[in-house]
Scaffold this active site. Structure first.
Site, short mmCIF file in Angstrom:
data_model
loop_
_atom_site.label_atom_id
_atom_site.label_comp_id
_atom_site.label_asym_id
_atom_site.label_seq_id
_atom_site.Cartn_x
_atom_site.Cartn_y
_atom_site.Cartn_z
CE LYS A 22 -7.07 8.97 10.59
NZ LYS A 22 -5.94 8.31 10.21
CG ASN A 23 -3.93 11.48 9.56
OD1 ASN A 23 -4.16 10.44 10.16
ND2 ASN A 23 -4.30 11.89 8.35
NE ARG A 93 1.34 3.84 5.71
CZ ARG A 93 2.17 2.86 5.03
NH1 ARG A 93 1.77 1.58 5.40
NH2 ARG A 93 3.07 3.13 4.32
CB CYS A 117 -6.56 3.11 4.21
SG CYS A 117 -7.52 3.63 5.73
NE ARG A 122 -0.66 4.08 3.01
CZ ARG A 122 -1.48 4.65 3.76
NH1 ARG A 122 -2.52 3.75 4.30
NH2 ARG A 122 -1.31 5.69 4.68
N PRO A 123 5.15 2.53 0.29
CG PRO A 123 6.41 3.81 -1.46
CD PRO A 123 4.82 3.36 -1.03
CG ASP A 125 10.92 5.07 -0.59
OD1 ASP A 125 9.83 4.96 -0.50
OD2 ASP A 125 11.39 5.93 -1.51
CD GLN A 126 11.64 9.33 -0.25
OE1 GLN A 126 12.77 10.17 0.01
NE2 GLN A 126 12.25 8.27 -1.25
CG ASP A 305 -6.37 11.80 3.97
OD1 ASP A 305 -6.10 11.01 3.24
OD2 ASP A 305 -5.76 12.17 5.05
NE ARG A 398 -7.91 2.35 10.84
CZ ARG A 398 -6.96 2.27 10.09
NH1 ARG A 398 -6.90 1.18 9.11
NH2 ARG A 398 -5.71 2.91 10.03
#
Ligand code: EPZ
Length: 426
Positions: A22-23, A93, A117, A122-123, A125-126, A305, A398
């Site tokens: 998935k990812n 996401r 999720c 869940r920033p 910024d990077q 995960d 999902r």
């Protein structure tokens, strides 16, 4: 709305074939937007998150077609829009990968803030730091992330945290930039390597993926080709643990066993036999499992995960185990729900102490997120006393393709039915 009903106590035996990751899939598809032509991506899992990304790409003008259930042809030469405002974009996401891809291709992107999720903050910024270092101006307004650049120019970027998403997103923005980009302290997950391999297959020059430093030499254009996504490490680990909790004997096939080392070795510590082949592992579980300690970390550490699934397995192991969540601030939200089965887990911040119990009992459980939902299924496979009913199955859908069919083929008593069951059914 559907729910899953499981009568626990059946030993899982047989073979299960793992789908594509998935990812990896949800990053490779947006990466295909960078290709000025047609790419054909094989071994995609047929799951809700993949379908949503596919629809988002169509919304931007890409023409897509499923050649078969797991192969998608993407013609990105027709992409004309850089603005992904659709409501569903905000729910996943991986929508953040559209920013890197559109910025790379058009030097501008406007994408709804990502969802996904909920593990606390869940920033991103990077990601933004990376885009800005490449020369983009990034603003967040009205729920949208907007990034614009006259030109993107390669540079050195040091990530303050090891982030899968930021590493991939910066790669996407950098492959068509001028000059060379270095990503230092990059994530090393198998799907980071997979995206780099996909991009290279299409003509990019990405080196070092899978190490701490990724070097991307910008090229003028990417052209089409065929690529097959890697197998899903997390789906594989989920079935390994499902097999183990039932004292089962299961071949988990179509995987890359090296991706499973951190998981296999922990399971061996628990007294489980793991036999490794070229593209499979066989899990042979004893009746009594031993407690152990787990800390989740970026790859090659134990994957976050698989933390909820492992917590369930440890909850029936003999003795006391500890779990430290080393990636997310708040990934034990499922524990309250799970304790309804009699699991004895106490959480203190990023640490959980699991006192093994000999039995779990059936209960009605609401999945709180994707992997928590998978963990609840694993609990149901072991639970005694009747039917475990899992609601909020949308989370599980999902990320897992036909999970109830795969488990039923291994001998589990599991069914999907319309959601209407009450507590009294248990
Ligand atoms: C990916 O999320 C996965 N999702 C997650 O899997 C997985 O849990 C996570 O990587 C870690 O392995 C996808 O690939 C779509 P990160 P991602 O950026 O990329 C902090 C699943 O169940 N961070 O590696 O969003 C962040 O808060 C999902 O399949 C920043 O501080 O995760 C976290 O503590 C859930 N700033 C850590 O880094 C940033 O800009 C790792 O996050 C980005 C992240």
């Amino acid at each position: 709305m559907s729910e899953l009903c499981i009568r626990g106590g059946k030993r899982l035996i047989g073979d299960v074939t793992i789908n594509g990751a998935k990812n990896a899939a949800v990053a490779i598809l947006p990466a295909a937007l960078l290709v000025d032509g047609i790419s054909e991506i094989e071994n995609l899992p047929y799951i809700d998150d993949v379908i949503k990304v596919k629809e988002a790409m169509e919304g931007l003008g890409a023409v897509t077609e499923f050649i078969d259930a797991h192969t998608l042809k993407v013609d990105a030469s027709t992409v004309y829009d850089y603005n992904a405002t659709q409501d569903y974009i905000g729910n996943i996401r991986a929508s953040y990968y559209l920013i890197g891809a559109l910025l790379g291709r058009f030097k501008k992107a406007e994408v709804a803030m990502p969802g996904g999720c909920n593990f606390g903050v869940r920033p991103i910024d990077q990601h933004i730091k990376g885009f800005e270092a490449l020369g983009a101006k990034v603003v967040i307004e009205h729920g949208m992330i907007k990034a614009y650049a006259d030109r993107l120019v390669g540079t050195k970027i040091y990530l303050d945290v090891v982030s899968v998403g930021a590493t991939i997103n910066i790669m996407l923005a950098a492959v068509l930039a001028e000059g060379t980009t270095l990503i230092e302290n990059a994530a090393k997950e198998p799907h980071v390597v997979d995206v780099a391999n996909f991009l290279n297959m299409m003509g990019a020059e990405v080196k070092g993926a899978g190490t701490d430093v990724i070097r991307i030499k910008g090229v003028e254009r990417l052209s089409g080709g065929k690529y097959s996504a890697i197998p899903d490490q997390i789906e594989a680990g989920t079935y390994m643990m499902a097999a183990a909790i039932t004292g089962g004997d299961v071949y988990v096939r179509n995987i890359i066993p090296e991706h499973m080392y951190s998981v296999s070795l922990k399971m061996i510590e628990m007294g489980i036999e793991i036999e490794e082949g070229d593209d499979y592992v066989r899990v042979i579980a004893p009746e009594i499992l031993k407690a152990t300690n787990v800390k989740t970390l970026p790859h090659p550490g134990f994957p976050t995960d698989l933390q909820p699934q492992m917590a369930v397995l440890l909850s029936v192991a003999k003795g006391t185990s500890t779990i430290i969540e080393g990636v997310w601030d708040n990934r034990f939200q499922y524990v309250d729900e799970l304790t309804r089965t009699g699991a004895n887990i106490k959480v203190d911040g990023r640490m959980a102490v699991v006192e093994g119990v000999s039995t779990l009992s059936c209960a009605k459980l609401a999945a709180t997120d994707l992997r928590a939902g998978a963990a609840m299924i694993i609990a149901g496979l072991r639970a005694e006393g009747g039917e475990t009913v899992i609601t909020n199955v949308k989370y599980i859908d999902r990320g897992y393709e036909t999970i109830e069919k795969k488990l039923a083929a291994l001998g589990a008593d599991i069914q999907r039915r319309p959601s209407k069951v009450t507590e009294e059914d248990c």
